[in-house]
Design a protein around this motif. Structure first.
Motif, PDB file in Angstrom:
ATOM      1  N   SER A  60      29.643  42.353  41.704  1.00 14.43           N
ATOM      2  CA  SER A  60      30.106  41.082  41.148  1.00 14.43           C
ATOM      3  C   SER A  60      31.625  40.985  41.245  1.00 14.43           C
ATOM      4  CB  SER A  60      29.679  40.994  39.675  1.00 14.43           C
ATOM      5  OG  SER A  60      30.434  39.977  39.037  1.00 14.43           O
ATOM      6  N   ALA A  61      32.082  39.843  41.770  1.00 16.03           N
ATOM      7  CA  ALA A  61      33.524  39.631  41.937  1.00 16.03           C
ATOM      8  C   ALA A  61      34.215  39.340  40.610  1.00 16.03           C
ATOM      9  CB  ALA A  61      33.775  38.482  42.902  1.00 16.03           C
ATOM     10  N   LYS A  62      33.401  39.038  39.610  1.00 17.05           N
ATOM     11  CA  LYS A  62      33.912  38.625  38.308  1.00 17.05           C
ATOM     12  C   LYS A  62      34.967  39.581  37.737  1.00 17.05           C
ATOM     13  CE  LYS A  62      32.083  37.761  33.627  1.00 17.05           C
ATOM     14  NZ  LYS A  62      32.907  38.804  33.005  1.00 17.05           N
ATOM     15  N   TYR A  63      34.719  40.890  37.863  1.00 20.77           N
ATOM     16  CA  TYR A  63      35.621  41.855  37.240  1.00 20.77           C
ATOM     17  C   TYR A  63      36.982  41.874  37.932  1.00 20.77           C
ATOM     18  CZ  TYR A  63      31.317  42.911  34.993  1.00 20.77           C
ATOM     19  OH  TYR A  63      30.178  42.776  34.275  1.00 20.77           O
ATOM     20  N   LEU A  64      36.962  41.712  39.241  1.00 18.47           N
ATOM     21  CA  LEU A  64      38.234  41.686  39.957  1.00 18.47           C
ATOM     22  C   LEU A  64      39.002  40.400  39.627  1.00 18.47           C
ATOM     23  CD1 LEU A  64      40.259  42.911  41.896  1.00 18.47           C
ATOM     24  CD2 LEU A  64      38.989  41.905  43.812  1.00 18.47           C
ATOM     25  N   THR A  65      38.295  39.257  39.603  1.00 15.96           N
ATOM     26  CA  THR A  65      39.002  38.000  39.300  1.00 15.96           C
ATOM     27  C   THR A  65      39.536  38.036  37.874  1.00 15.96           C
ATOM     28  OG1 THR A  65      36.943  36.892  38.692  1.00 15.96           O
ATOM     29  CG2 THR A  65      37.644  36.668  40.970  1.00 15.96           C
ATOM     30  N   ASP A  66      38.732  38.497  36.928  1.00 19.28           N
ATOM     31  CA  ASP A  66      39.218  38.611  35.541  1.00 19.28           C
ATOM     32  C   ASP A  66      40.480  39.466  35.473  1.00 19.28           C
ATOM     33  OD1 ASP A  66      37.148  37.096  34.719  1.00 19.28           O
ATOM     34  OD2 ASP A  66      36.065  38.681  33.634  1.00 19.28           O
ATOM     35  N   TYR A  67      40.403  40.599  36.152  1.00 17.52           N
ATOM     36  CA  TYR A  67      41.520  41.541  36.156  1.00 17.52           C
ATOM     37  C   TYR A  67      42.777  40.906  36.749  1.00 17.52           C
ATOM     38  CZ  TYR A  67      44.332  45.318  38.277  1.00 17.52           C
ATOM     39  OH  TYR A  67      45.352  46.112  38.701  1.00 17.52           O
ATOM     40  N   LEU A  68      42.624  40.252  37.899  1.00 14.81           N
ATOM     41  CA  LEU A  68      43.778  39.669  38.571  1.00 14.81           C
ATOM     42  C   LEU A  68      44.377  38.516  37.761  1.00 14.81           C
ATOM     43  CD1 LEU A  68      42.499  39.686  42.285  1.00 14.81           C
ATOM     44  CD2 LEU A  68      44.240  41.196  41.297  1.00 14.81           C
ATOM     45  N   VAL A  69      43.497  37.652  37.246  1.00 14.65           N
ATOM     46  CA  VAL A  69      43.986  36.488  36.484  1.00 14.65           C
ATOM     47  C   VAL A  69      44.756  36.959  35.250  1.00 14.65           C
ATOM     48  CG1 VAL A  69      43.284  34.515  35.084  1.00 14.65           C
ATOM     49  CG2 VAL A  69      42.246  34.889  37.342  1.00 14.65           C
ATOM     50  N   LYS A  70      44.155  37.890  34.537  1.00 17.18           N
ATOM     51  CA  LYS A  70      44.783  38.370  33.313  1.00 17.18           C
ATOM     52  C   LYS A  70      46.127  39.049  33.615  1.00 17.18           C
ATOM     53  CE  LYS A  70      43.876  41.239  29.294  1.00 17.18           C
ATOM     54  NZ  LYS A  70      43.230  42.507  28.955  1.00 17.18           N
ATOM     55  N   LYS A  71      46.089  39.928  34.590  1.00 14.50           N
ATOM     56  CA  LYS A  71      47.284  40.707  34.898  1.00 14.50           C
ATOM     57  C   LYS A  71      48.427  39.831  35.420  1.00 14.50           C
ATOM     58  CE  LYS A  71      48.823  44.637  37.635  1.00 14.50           C
ATOM     59  NZ  LYS A  71      48.421  45.934  38.182  1.00 14.50           N
ATOM     60  N   TYR A  72      48.132  39.008  36.401  1.00 16.52           N
ATOM     61  CA  TYR A  72      49.206  38.227  37.010  1.00 16.52           C
ATOM     62  C   TYR A  72      49.668  37.061  36.148  1.00 16.52           C
ATOM     63  CZ  TYR A  72      49.159  41.270  40.959  1.00 16.52           C
ATOM     64  OH  TYR A  72      49.287  42.381  41.740  1.00 16.52           O
ATOM     65  N   SER A  73      48.770  36.545  35.293  1.00 13.00           N
ATOM     66  CA  SER A  73      49.204  35.503  34.361  1.00 13.00           C
ATOM     67  C   SER A  73      50.255  36.073  33.411  1.00 13.00           C
ATOM     68  CB  SER A  73      48.022  34.980  33.550  1.00 13.00           C
ATOM     69  OG  SER A  73      47.072  34.406  34.414  1.00 13.00           O
ATOM     70  N   ALA A  74      50.029  37.298  32.979  1.00 15.35           N
ATOM     71  CA  ALA A  74      50.985  37.935  32.076  1.00 15.35           C
ATOM     72  C   ALA A  74      52.308  38.225  32.789  1.00 15.35           C
ATOM     73  CB  ALA A  74      50.393  39.222  31.517  1.00 15.35           C
ATOM     74  N   ILE A  75      52.181  38.804  33.975  1.00 14.77           N
ATOM     75  CA  ILE A  75      53.401  39.173  34.707  1.00 14.77           C
ATOM     76  C   ILE A  75      54.260  37.955  35.020  1.00 14.77           C
ATOM     77  CG2 ILE A  75      54.235  40.071  36.931  1.00 14.77           C
ATOM     78  CD1 ILE A  75      51.998  42.140  36.791  1.00 14.77           C
ATOM     79  N   TYR A  76      53.600  36.858  35.375  1.00 13.74           N
ATOM     80  CA  TYR A  76      54.369  35.664  35.776  1.00 13.74           C
ATOM     81  C   TYR A  76      54.480  34.629  34.651  1.00 13.74           C
ATOM     82  CZ  TYR A  76      54.950  37.320  40.489  1.00 13.74           C
ATOM     83  OH  TYR A  76      55.343  38.047  41.581  1.00 13.74           O
TER      84      TYR A  76
END
Lengths: 501, 501
Positions: free
Chosen positions: B483-499
């Motif tokens: 499931s791609a869900k875990y990667l998208t969750d991870y990326l959205v959360k991480k990069y939203s915070a960073i940026y």
């Protein structure tokens, strides 16, 4: 070279065998230069598979058919095919004559014996090793019967390492050698002359030792594009193919000679393998022709060339640049005398260039006695110690520094030792022939131009690989058969001068 | 495990094949880490011999007989024998179905195509490479017919690298991924937020980079007694056997990240190979189960674990000790943001952790189109450039930075690219499952105690080697299918915070 169908198939078959051999050599190199310990167990399986493949091919029915068919038309075969066939037949006969189960037993015994020997040497306990050594000797006595012999039984073992060289020849030359070296050592001892060597034992950074060693290799003509220099506990050279001949050395912080002379020694072996004629690649002829001739190349460079005063006339200044001051105040003459110090000692691999041959002669006489049933294994320690006392004037205090010091017998390698002294004799004889042609030899050393020397060796020795037998090669290169005379002349002249005799 | 006679003979036969494979792997490692150039020509002969030996054994009549005999009693076979048999049958069928002369032609084409591609890329000249690429695609289309297919033709190629994964699955997950990443990238661009990264590009002595890399490998649980770290232009990991898994890295004077993250990436691969269950040694099951799962291990360590702020909370101080002052005044937060910078770029291997998957998805869509006859080779440059503009908002100016950038197609490796993004998805999904059990995950990173993480991965992934197919493994390790869900969750959360989105 136009080949008919059988010849082509045969040469392809041989190429395949050689491919297995090259893979095995790489595996061994890797194991000795840094393969992770934990992978060794599985790697042994790989070695087992490849070795067995090679062995089975060497005694297969296919090989038997090649030998039968091609031997019938031997005279018409191109030379390369003919020599390859001879080599394959030698291996075929040797492997085929030993019953497979006896061979297996022997291989297991070798491994066990080496392990026991290691412990026995540590404990200086010959009794512990004795039963294994007895079995190893008995196996080899049986092998001699299987393989057959004409004159002396020991000839059959000598032939494994120095094909064509017999007890008759070795006896004669070793007597000459002994007759010259023993009195020379005695004179040196009586003269009371000693040289200072303390300055040799000073800190010399490992990286600098390596850089200097590489400079010397370059001078010698070792091609680093077809080789590499690594570090191992036991230095060695291995020729995977003429384009890939690797050497290793060992660095001692407080004795740069170990690395430098060691590298030169292995470099001598490597020049041989790098300069074998290209057309021999992929055949069993693409290696040195014998242990003795191989050793002649390493000893020529290490003992004769690199312990010559002219060599250091050029290189001492270079060495000083890497030595960080420790040799700045040492004169060439002092230096030369120090690196040529001669003094009887008990351990072969630590001995000097003068006494070395006596260590070998002792081992030769013992082996010859063993296989002619004149010496029993149980008497070895005493015989060993007596001979050391007689030839070198010193007696081992225990078996660790006596009969147990070398691995060769534990590995079942009987007949190997003589190669070392034969190599030294060949080396001196070769040098004598070389300087007849290269009259500016001294000048070349003094100017660091060693290329013509390598070229001479390539022309007369290297390029032939295994296509010529040792004595044939020596005869053609020097104009005469093996003779100890050149080594004795060299040693007497050199050491008489060094010790003012 | 008690085996009957056929089973034993079969497993011995397989062990021999694996021995050839291990020897080949060592030869390849050696060629890439420092084998002398001039020996390569003859070494290729050795490779040819060993590869052919392996290939012939894989399709021999003996192998056919094993398959026929053992398949009949499959249910009664011990599991190890059964799985080994399945693997051998897959290879047998694959190799046997291609006519030998076509296979030979294809191998020659691969070599030629790679050479032409190299020149074409240098000259940025797609037309030059086009005829070769067309032939490569045609060959693979024929192979698909030989090998057969059920659903999508491209499934057959995917199956070479990710057995069991189909277009149906990949389409669905890649759509999810694209749907999350593309808007995220757009938001980042619109935000105008940028991070300082200048301080990353400062001199850092190579030897110190190496020392630090070794420290991190140690933390990860890489066993240096069963491996070694060397230097090469293209870093890689190779598992010769679980006791000998070697990695290489590359050092850039002014960008320590290349060596450090590269080593961690290869270290992730290496942990997989080092921790395969011992009982699988000597079978074709003793390797990673697929390219994607292998990549999940390297990407988990490189992208997820080693780009986590908690990881650097422990390791930044350590890194400073080796960095000679260049990072002394950089705060953890700055550092963390710098090593996680995301910015659309044209070259896949230089891209960041966020945009990377889009590079892969573009290649996947093109390959799928090619093998379903929806895309022609001649249209590739335009299609490529259009997709880059559409997904990443930037357009290559020439084919060197576009369709010619990767070697994969030139080498005939179609179906390989998706593994990279599959691996990233697996990695995020695995991490999610891991932290459900290892609730102190963050704390472990903060204290430099990575052992429990390795142990979890060994328990759920590593030890199985190739005994479980990728999707089976993922299902058992994480409780659900890919499931791609875990990667998208991870990326959205991480990069939203960073940026700060």
């Amino acid at each position: 070279m136009r080949l008919n169908e059988t010849e082509t198939t045969f040469m392809e078959y041989v190429k395949k065998m050689e491919a297995f051999k090259e893979a095995l050599q790489l595996i061994y190199w890797d194991l000795r230069t840094g393969a992770p310990k934990k992978g060794v167990k599985q790697r042994s399986q790989v070695i087992g598979t490849l070795s067995d493949e090679y062995y089975q091919m060497s005694i297969s029915e296919e090989m038997a058919a090649f030998i039968a068919k091609l031997s019938g038309q031997k005279e018409e075969l191109p030379e390369l095919v003919q020599k390859t066939l001879e080599e394959c037949k030698t291996i075929y006969d040797r492997n085929k004559k030993i019953p497979p189960n006896e061979y297996k037993e022997y291989v297991i015994l070798q491994t066990e014996a080496e392990n026991v020997w290691e412990e026995a040497r540590e404990k200086s306990d010959f009794a512990m090793f004795k039963p294994y050594l007895e079995k190893l000797v008995d196996f080899n006595k049986k092998f001699i019967e299987y393989w057959g012999y004409k004159g002396n039984k020991y000839d059959t073992l000598l032939d494994l390492y120095e094909p064509g060289v017999t007890v008759e020849t070795v006896d004669k030359e070793f007597e000459t050698l002994k007759g010259a070296i023993a009195p020379l050592i005695q004179k040196i001892n009586e003269s009371g002359n000693k040289q200072a060597t303390d300055f040799l034992y000073q800190p010399f950074p490992k990286e600098k030792q390596r850089e200097f060693s590489l400079k010397i290799l370059e001078q010698m003509g070792y091609d680093l594009g077809a080789g590499r220099l690594d570090e191992t506990i036991h230095p060695f050279a291995t020729g995977l193919n003429p384009g890939d001949v690797r050497i290793t050395t060992r660095y001692y912080d407080n004795d740069w000679r170990m690395a430098v002379f060691g590298t030169i020694h292995e470099g001598g072996h490597a020049l041989y393998e790098q300069n074998i004629s290209e057309e021999l690649i992929g055949t069993p002829l693409c290696r040195g022709t014998s242990m003795g001739i191989h050793e002649s190349q390493s000893l020529f460079y290490e003992n004769i060339l690199a312990r010559d005063k002219s060599f250091w006339e050029y290189n001492l200044e270079l060495l000083r640049k890497y030595a960080g001051g420790i040799l700045d105040h040492i004169r060439l003459d002092e230096f030369y005398r120090a690196i040529n110090k001669a003094e009887p000692s008990l351990i072969r691999i630590e001995s000097d260039n003068l006494t070395y041959s006596l260590h070998i002669i002792i081992r030769y006489e013992i082996e010859k006695g063993l296989f002619n049933n004149e010496i029993n294994v149980e008497d070895l320690p005493d015989i060993w110690n007596d001979k050391y006392e007689q030839y070198l004037g010193i007696r081992p205090k225990n078996d660790a520094e006596g009969v147990l010091q070398d691995v060769h017998w534990a590995a079942g390698n009987f007949g190997y030792f003589p190669s070392y002294a034969l190599g030294y004799m060949y080396a001196a004889q070769i040098k004598n022939a070389m300087v007849r042609e290269i009259t500016e030899y001294d000048g070349l050393l003094k100017s660091g131009n060693l290329k013509p020397i390598k070229e001479w060796l390539t022309k007369h020795i290297h390029r032939y690989g295994k296509t010529k037998k040792p004595l044939e090669l020596i005869k053609e290169a020097t104009g005469e058969g093996l003779s100890a005379k050149y080594l004795t002349d060299y040693l007497v002249k050199k050491y008489s001068a060094i010790y003012n005799l």
